[in-house]
Design a protein around this motif. Structure first.
Motif, PDB file in Angstrom:
ATOM      1  N   ILE A   1      33.811  -2.757   1.683  1.00  0.00           N
ATOM      2  CA  ILE A   1      33.031  -2.186   0.643  1.00  0.00           C
ATOM      3  C   ILE A   1      33.888  -1.530  -0.485  1.00  0.00           C
ATOM      4  CG2 ILE A   1      31.302  -0.456   0.235  1.00  0.00           C
ATOM      5  CD1 ILE A   1      29.834  -0.799   2.633  1.00  0.00           C
ATOM      6  N   ARG A   2      34.661  -0.683  -0.064  1.00  0.00           N
ATOM      7  CA  ARG A   2      35.783  -0.117  -1.061  1.00  0.00           C
ATOM      8  C   ARG A   2      36.476  -1.128  -1.832  1.00  0.00           C
ATOM      9  NH1 ARG A   2      37.283   6.110   0.743  1.00  0.00           N
ATOM     10  NH2 ARG A   2      37.327   6.289  -1.825  1.00  0.00           N
ATOM     11  N   ALA A   3      36.880  -2.107  -1.202  1.00  0.00           N
ATOM     12  CA  ALA A   3      37.762  -3.251  -1.805  1.00  0.00           C
ATOM     13  C   ALA A   3      37.010  -3.826  -2.686  1.00  0.00           C
ATOM     14  CB  ALA A   3      38.102  -4.351  -0.781  1.00  0.00           C
ATOM     15  N   GLN A   4      35.484  -3.795  -2.785  1.00  0.00           N
ATOM     16  CA  GLN A   4      34.870  -4.272  -3.837  1.00  0.00           C
ATOM     17  C   GLN A   4      34.242  -3.323  -4.900  1.00  0.00           C
ATOM     18  OE1 GLN A   4      32.318  -7.993  -2.535  1.00  0.00           O
ATOM     19  NE2 GLN A   4      33.123  -7.160  -0.669  1.00  0.00           N
TER      20      GLN A   4
ATOM     21  N   SER B   1      30.274  10.044   8.176  1.00  0.00           N
ATOM     22  CA  SER B   1      30.949   9.541   7.072  1.00  0.00           C
ATOM     23  C   SER B   1      30.030   8.608   6.258  1.00  0.00           C
ATOM     24  CB  SER B   1      32.411   9.011   7.169  1.00  0.00           C
ATOM     25  OG  SER B   1      32.793   8.370   6.074  1.00  0.00           O
ATOM     26  N   GLU B   2      30.018   8.837   4.618  1.00  0.00           N
ATOM     27  CA  GLU B   2      29.256   7.566   4.128  1.00  0.00           C
ATOM     28  C   GLU B   2      29.986   7.427   2.610  1.00  0.00           C
ATOM     29  OE1 GLU B   2      25.742   9.971   1.389  1.00  0.00           O
ATOM     30  OE2 GLU B   2      25.584  10.032   3.746  1.00  0.00           O
ATOM     31  N   LEU B   3      29.632   6.444   2.071  1.00  0.00           N
ATOM     32  CA  LEU B   3      30.177   6.236   0.577  1.00  0.00           C
ATOM     33  C   LEU B   3      29.088   6.171  -0.248  1.00  0.00           C
ATOM     34  CD1 LEU B   3      32.348   2.938   1.692  1.00  0.00           C
ATOM     35  CD2 LEU B   3      33.219   5.239   1.481  1.00  0.00           C
ATOM     36  N   THR B   4      29.588   6.820  -1.510  1.00  0.00           N
ATOM     37  CA  THR B   4      28.566   7.406  -2.600  1.00  0.00           C
ATOM     38  C   THR B   4      29.220   6.954  -4.000  1.00  0.00           C
ATOM     39  OG1 THR B   4      29.279   9.603  -2.887  1.00  0.00           O
ATOM     40  CG2 THR B   4      27.439   8.991  -1.082  1.00  0.00           C
ATOM     41  N   GLY B   5      28.351   6.800  -4.884  1.00  0.00           N
ATOM     42  CA  GLY B   5      28.836   6.531  -6.333  1.00  0.00           C
ATOM     43  C   GLY B   5      27.589   5.498  -6.969  1.00  0.00           C
ATOM     44  N   GLU B   6      28.256   4.683  -7.711  1.00  0.00           N
ATOM     45  CA  GLU B   6      27.510   3.740  -8.611  1.00  0.00           C
ATOM     46  C   GLU B   6      28.246   2.249  -8.147  1.00  0.00           C
ATOM     47  OE1 GLU B   6      27.389   4.902 -12.767  1.00  0.00           O
ATOM     48  OE2 GLU B   6      25.848   5.907 -12.523  1.00  0.00           O
ATOM     49  N   ILE B   7      27.360   1.118  -8.324  1.00  0.00           N
ATOM     50  CA  ILE B   7      27.618  -0.352  -8.073  1.00  0.00           C
ATOM     51  C   ILE B   7      27.053  -0.986  -9.152  1.00  0.00           C
ATOM     52  CG2 ILE B   7      27.870  -0.001  -5.612  1.00  0.00           C
ATOM     53  CD1 ILE B   7      25.230  -1.202  -5.411  1.00  0.00           C
ATOM     54  N   ASN B   8      27.681  -1.981  -9.497  1.00  0.00           N
ATOM     55  CA  ASN B   8      27.350  -2.741 -10.692  1.00  0.00           C
ATOM     56  C   ASN B   8      26.134  -3.833  -9.778  1.00  0.00           C
ATOM     57  OD1 ASN B   8      29.096  -1.971 -12.721  1.00  0.00           O
ATOM     58  ND2 ASN B   8      30.575  -3.400 -11.687  1.00  0.00           N
ATOM     59  N   ALA B   9      24.727  -3.544 -10.707  1.00  0.00           N
ATOM     60  CA  ALA B   9      23.702  -4.717 -10.370  1.00  0.00           C
ATOM     61  C   ALA B   9      22.934  -5.030 -11.225  1.00  0.00           C
ATOM     62  CB  ALA B   9      22.797  -3.553  -9.458  1.00  0.00           C
TER      63      ALA B   9
ATOM     64  N   ARG C   1      24.073   1.300 -11.130  1.00  0.00           N
ATOM     65  CA  ARG C   1      23.074   1.826 -10.276  1.00  0.00           C
ATOM     66  C   ARG C   1      23.754   2.638  -9.153  1.00  0.00           C
ATOM     67  NH1 ARG C   1      17.719   0.230  -9.174  1.00  0.00           N
ATOM     68  NH2 ARG C   1      17.081   0.350  -7.163  1.00  0.00           N
ATOM     69  N   PRO C   2      22.714   3.857  -9.065  1.00  0.00           N
ATOM     70  CA  PRO C   2      23.478   4.620  -7.804  1.00  0.00           C
ATOM     71  C   PRO C   2      23.346   4.146  -6.470  1.00  0.00           C
ATOM     72  CG  PRO C   2      22.241   5.907  -9.525  1.00  0.00           C
ATOM     73  CD  PRO C   2      21.981   4.522  -9.865  1.00  0.00           C
ATOM     74  N   ALA C   3      24.004   4.587  -5.701  1.00  0.00           N
ATOM     75  CA  ALA C   3      24.077   3.887  -4.515  1.00  0.00           C
ATOM     76  C   ALA C   3      24.687   4.765  -3.372  1.00  0.00           C
ATOM     77  CB  ALA C   3      24.662   2.478  -4.362  1.00  0.00           C
ATOM     78  N   ARG C   4      24.164   4.690  -2.221  1.00  0.00           N
ATOM     79  CA  ARG C   4      24.847   5.558  -0.798  1.00  0.00           C
ATOM     80  C   ARG C   4      25.081   4.257   0.366  1.00  0.00           C
ATOM     81  NH1 ARG C   4      21.382  10.881   0.186  1.00  0.00           N
ATOM     82  NH2 ARG C   4      23.293  10.750   2.081  1.00  0.00           N
ATOM     83  N   TYR C   5      25.939   4.370   0.769  1.00  0.00           N
ATOM     84  CA  TYR C   5      26.376   3.284   2.002  1.00  0.00           C
ATOM     85  C   TYR C   5      26.464   4.338   3.301  1.00  0.00           C
ATOM     86  CZ  TYR C   5      27.029  -0.464  -1.108  1.00  0.00           C
ATOM     87  OH  TYR C   5      26.935  -1.493  -2.293  1.00  0.00           O
TER      88      TYR C   5
ATOM     89  N   ILE D   1      21.083   2.956   0.261  1.00  0.00           N
ATOM     90  CA  ILE D   1      20.153   3.401  -0.545  1.00  0.00           C
ATOM     91  C   ILE D   1      20.438   3.457  -1.833  1.00  0.00           C
ATOM     92  CG2 ILE D   1      18.833   5.528  -1.199  1.00  0.00           C
ATOM     93  CD1 ILE D   1      19.589   6.796   1.709  1.00  0.00           C
ATOM     94  N   SER D   2      19.661   2.778  -2.555  1.00  0.00           N
ATOM     95  CA  SER D   2      19.998   2.458  -4.088  1.00  0.00           C
ATOM     96  C   SER D   2      19.021   2.703  -4.978  1.00  0.00           C
ATOM     97  CB  SER D   2      20.295   1.119  -4.129  1.00  0.00           C
ATOM     98  OG  SER D   2      19.518   0.214  -3.845  1.00  0.00           O
ATOM     99  N   GLY D   3      19.041   3.235  -6.081  1.00  0.00           N
ATOM    100  CA  GLY D   3      18.292   3.626  -7.156  1.00  0.00           C
ATOM    101  C   GLY D   3      18.360   5.022  -7.639  1.00  0.00           C
ATOM    102  N   LYS D   4      17.365   5.451  -8.375  1.00  0.00           N
ATOM    103  CA  LYS D   4      17.659   7.104  -9.101  1.00  0.00           C
ATOM    104  C   LYS D   4      17.419   7.988  -7.800  1.00  0.00           C
ATOM    105  CE  LYS D   4      12.803   6.795 -10.713  1.00  0.00           C
ATOM    106  NZ  LYS D   4      11.793   7.144 -11.834  1.00  0.00           N
ATOM    107  N   GLY D   5      16.858   7.595  -6.703  1.00  0.00           N
ATOM    108  CA  GLY D   5      16.298   8.369  -5.974  1.00  0.00           C
ATOM    109  C   GLY D   5      17.546   8.490  -4.496  1.00  0.00           C
ATOM    110  N   ALA D   6      18.643   7.710  -4.904  1.00  0.00           N
ATOM    111  CA  ALA D   6      19.628   7.876  -4.040  1.00  0.00           C
ATOM    112  C   ALA D   6      20.328   9.366  -4.026  1.00  0.00           C
ATOM    113  CB  ALA D   6      20.851   6.837  -4.438  1.00  0.00           C
TER     114      ALA D   6
END
Length: 212
Positions: free
Chosen positions: A97-100, A113-121, A126-130, A144-149
């Protein structure tokens, strides 16, 4: 929306009471002791019933490969994958995931452990949490993606939902990262020798279908 599933109970009244869970919460493995609550039976996943959530299947062709849960303009994507006996997949999947998405940050969350930030959609960033959970011979990926992430109330609602998910790995041999088969409620899983695609959380394409 998926219809409510009856409470999980022993098939015969004479059977002994279910064992008490050894952990406070899931996601649960189907073979371990877990609370008998109302769940939606999708074969490889059993999901808690929540009338506020819109639960849909994500499919590639005629194969159901994941679940999309919609709540408060935010989506939770769940995909259960087969994993090796000897090790989990989350560390490996995080690297992919971090490579992309190089701007994602790693932090501790309710499941580790989780990954958080923004992804291109579609439509822009778009805010996202993995989140990833390693289980016995399975791996559960949640996005989890969207403003509620990052909205505490929405994120907590999704976390509570995930804590009562049951993963049904089964005993059939499966390839590494092969999606655990899902089905619509009361539908038999079709047998197929066709290889199911592995995890790619950025790939466009699953068809989302609502069941009523």
């Amino acid at each position: 929306m998926f219809r409510r599933r009856r409470r999980e109970q022993p098939e015969q009244a004479g059977e002994q009471e279910p064992a008490v869970p050894t952990r406070e919460s899931g996601p649960w493995d189907a073979d371990e002791a877990h609370p008998n609550t109302d769940r939606i039976d999708l074969g490889g996943l059993r999901l808690p019933h929540n009338p506020d959530f819109d639960v849909r299947l994500a499919s590639v062709g005629d194969q159901h490969v994941g679940v999309v849960v919609i709540y408060e303009d935010t989506t939770l994507q769940l995909q259960a994958l087969a994993a090796p006996r000897s090790s989990g997949l989350w560390d490996e999947v995080k690297t992919k995931i971090r490579a992309q998405a190089k701007d994602l940050e790693e932090r501790e969350g309710p499941f580790g452990s989780e990954l958080t930030g923004e992804i291109n959609a579609d439509g822009g960033p778009r805010p996202a949490r993995y989140l990833g959970i390693d289980g016995p011979r399975w791996f559960l990926l949640a996005v989890i993606s969207g403003k509620g992430a990052f909205d505490e109330a929405v994120s907590e609602a999704f976390a509570d939902f995930m804590k009562d998910v049951v993963v049904v790995r089964g005993d059939d041999p499966m390839a590494r990262e092969e999606p655990i088969p899902l089905r619509r409620p009361n539908e038999q899983t079709a047998e197929t020798d066709e290889h199911r695609p592995g995890v790619n959380p950025f790939k466009r394409g699953p068809e989302i279908s609502e069941i009523r």
